[in-house]
Design an enzyme around this catalytic site. Sequence first.
Site, PDB file in Angstrom:
ATOM      1  N   VAL A 121      -4.147   4.994   7.334  1.00 33.97           N
ATOM      2  CA  VAL A 121      -4.965   3.974   6.679  1.00 33.97           C
ATOM      3  C   VAL A 121      -4.466   2.585   7.050  1.00 33.97           C
ATOM      4  O   VAL A 121      -4.820   1.597   6.407  1.00 33.97           O
ATOM      5  CB  VAL A 121      -4.987   4.150   5.143  1.00 33.97           C
ATOM      6  CG1 VAL A 121      -5.730   5.410   4.748  1.00 33.97           C
ATOM      7  CG2 VAL A 121      -3.565   4.137   4.563  1.00 33.97           C
ATOM      8  N   GLY A 122      -3.621   2.520   8.078  1.00 31.90           N
ATOM      9  CA  GLY A 122      -3.066   1.248   8.537  1.00 31.90           C
ATOM     10  C   GLY A 122      -3.972   0.625   9.575  1.00 31.90           C
ATOM     11  O   GLY A 122      -4.989   0.015   9.267  1.00 31.90           O
ATOM     12  N   ARG A 123      -3.606   0.781  10.847  1.00 31.22           N
ATOM     13  CA  ARG A 123      -4.401   0.280  11.957  1.00 31.22           C
ATOM     14  C   ARG A 123      -4.467   1.331  13.057  1.00 31.22           C
ATOM     15  O   ARG A 123      -3.464   1.986  13.360  1.00 31.22           O
ATOM     16  CB  ARG A 123      -3.812  -1.025  12.501  1.00 31.22           C
ATOM     17  CG  ARG A 123      -4.003  -2.213  11.576  1.00 31.22           C
ATOM     18  CD  ARG A 123      -5.478  -2.596  11.461  1.00 31.22           C
ATOM     19  NE  ARG A 123      -5.706  -3.756  10.615  1.00 31.22           N
ATOM     20  CZ  ARG A 123      -5.981  -3.691   9.309  1.00 31.22           C
ATOM     21  NH1 ARG A 123      -6.048  -2.505   8.717  1.00 31.22           N
ATOM     22  NH2 ARG A 123      -6.192  -4.794   8.609  1.00 31.22           N
TER      23      ARG A 123
ATOM     24  N   ILE B 192       0.836  -1.203   0.000  1.00 29.66           N
ATOM     25  CA  ILE B 192       0.000   0.000   0.000  1.00 29.66           C
ATOM     26  C   ILE B 192       0.868   1.248   0.000  1.00 29.66           C
ATOM     27  O   ILE B 192       0.630   2.199  -0.761  1.00 29.66           O
ATOM     28  CB  ILE B 192      -0.944  -0.006   1.210  1.00 29.66           C
ATOM     29  CG1 ILE B 192      -1.974  -1.130   1.068  1.00 29.66           C
ATOM     30  CG2 ILE B 192      -1.653   1.341   1.347  1.00 29.66           C
ATOM     31  CD1 ILE B 192      -2.840  -1.328   2.300  1.00 29.66           C
TER      32      ILE B 192
ATOM     33  N   ALA C 258     -11.339   2.300   3.451  1.00 32.07           N
ATOM     34  CA  ALA C 258     -10.371   2.678   2.420  1.00 32.07           C
ATOM     35  C   ALA C 258     -10.175   1.600   1.369  1.00 32.07           C
ATOM     36  O   ALA C 258      -9.839   1.910   0.220  1.00 32.07           O
ATOM     37  CB  ALA C 258      -9.022   3.042   3.048  1.00 32.07           C
TER      38      ALA C 258
ATOM     39  N   HIS D 166     -13.246   3.053   8.294  1.00 36.03           N
ATOM     40  CA  HIS D 166     -12.481   1.865   7.884  1.00 36.03           C
ATOM     41  C   HIS D 166     -13.001   1.301   6.552  1.00 36.03           C
ATOM     42  O   HIS D 166     -13.310   0.115   6.427  1.00 36.03           O
ATOM     43  CB  HIS D 166     -12.522   0.794   8.977  1.00 36.03           C
ATOM     44  CG  HIS D 166     -11.333  -0.115   8.952  1.00 36.03           C
ATOM     45  ND1 HIS D 166     -10.805  -0.708  10.079  1.00 36.03           N
ATOM     46  CD2 HIS D 166     -10.549  -0.545   7.921  1.00 36.03           C
ATOM     47  CE1 HIS D 166      -9.768  -1.469   9.753  1.00 36.03           C
ATOM     48  NE2 HIS D 166      -9.599  -1.386   8.447  1.00 36.03           N
TER      49      HIS D 166
ATOM     50  N   ASP E 286      -8.820   6.778   8.459  1.00 41.50           N
ATOM     51  CA  ASP E 286      -9.736   5.717   8.065  1.00 41.50           C
ATOM     52  C   ASP E 286      -9.819   4.652   9.142  1.00 41.50           C
ATOM     53  O   ASP E 286     -10.700   3.798   9.106  1.00 41.50           O
ATOM     54  CB  ASP E 286      -9.302   5.090   6.739  1.00 41.50           C
ATOM     55  CG  ASP E 286     -10.325   4.083   6.228  1.00 41.50           C
ATOM     56  OD1 ASP E 286     -11.496   4.482   6.050  1.00 41.50           O
ATOM     57  OD2 ASP E 286      -9.968   2.907   6.030  1.00 41.50           O
TER      58      ASP E 286
ATOM     59  N   GLU F  54     -12.334   1.384  17.849  1.00 38.02           N
ATOM     60  CA  GLU F  54     -13.059   1.292  16.586  1.00 38.02           C
ATOM     61  C   GLU F  54     -14.188   0.282  16.736  1.00 38.02           C
ATOM     62  O   GLU F  54     -13.916  -0.862  17.142  1.00 38.02           O
ATOM     63  CB  GLU F  54     -12.096   0.855  15.480  1.00 38.02           C
ATOM     64  CG  GLU F  54     -12.637   0.993  14.083  1.00 38.02           C
ATOM     65  CD  GLU F  54     -11.602   0.700  13.008  1.00 38.02           C
ATOM     66  OE1 GLU F  54     -11.827  -0.253  12.237  1.00 38.02           O
ATOM     67  OE2 GLU F  54     -10.581   1.424  12.967  1.00 38.02           O
TER      68      GLU F  54
END
Length: 215
Positions: free
Chosen positions: A144-146, A65, A196, A194, A170, A175
């Site tokens: 956009v990872g974790r 990514i 993306a 979440h 994202d 979460e």
Amino acid sequence: RTNMQEGAGSVVAEHVLGLMFGLTRGLADYLPAQAKGEWADEAVPESRMWEVKGRTMLVVGLGGIGTEVAKRAHALGMIVIATRNSGTDGPDYVAEVGLADKLLPFAARADVIVSTLPLTAGTKGLMNKAFFDAAKRGALFINVGRGGTVVTDDLVAALADGRLGGAGLDVTDPEPLPADHPLWRAPNVIITPHVADRIELVIAPAAATDRKSVV
């Protein structure tokens, strides 16, 4: 719509650009004004309206990514630097690649920081107060990872006092993000839930069968 593993790097990279442009062009402020029917031409100060060309992007995690993000940022005229654990080699469109020990020095140089990191024992809480203190003042942070790679309270504090100029997220920790969480109200933040890697699955129609008319 479905989540697709194949091609996820490309679509997540596009999401990163969407978040980045949403922040650099003030969309987080203009959209609420639009919903109220207001012509808010002064909603965003010029100091927050960036041209990304010539700016520096740090990609934290130059994997599949991250590489797609770097490729697109370079095409926009950005200077791309990156960190990765596997070595200091990288594609031609990445100006400099460093190991994990370069994270803070690289953050100090970057106008836009993009994290694509997975959540591991080594990355949990990596983006903490020390990281945000080291970042270039006013930088944008995109994740956009974790969510667990970020200490959320430290992120909120960095946004509140202006160390960060904004954030595009994202992923969050926790979460889903509770409705009363202060991150929802932090300045210049765009949050997507979440999604993306979400993309429409297009299935080509079956070829039509030729049929001859019977007279």
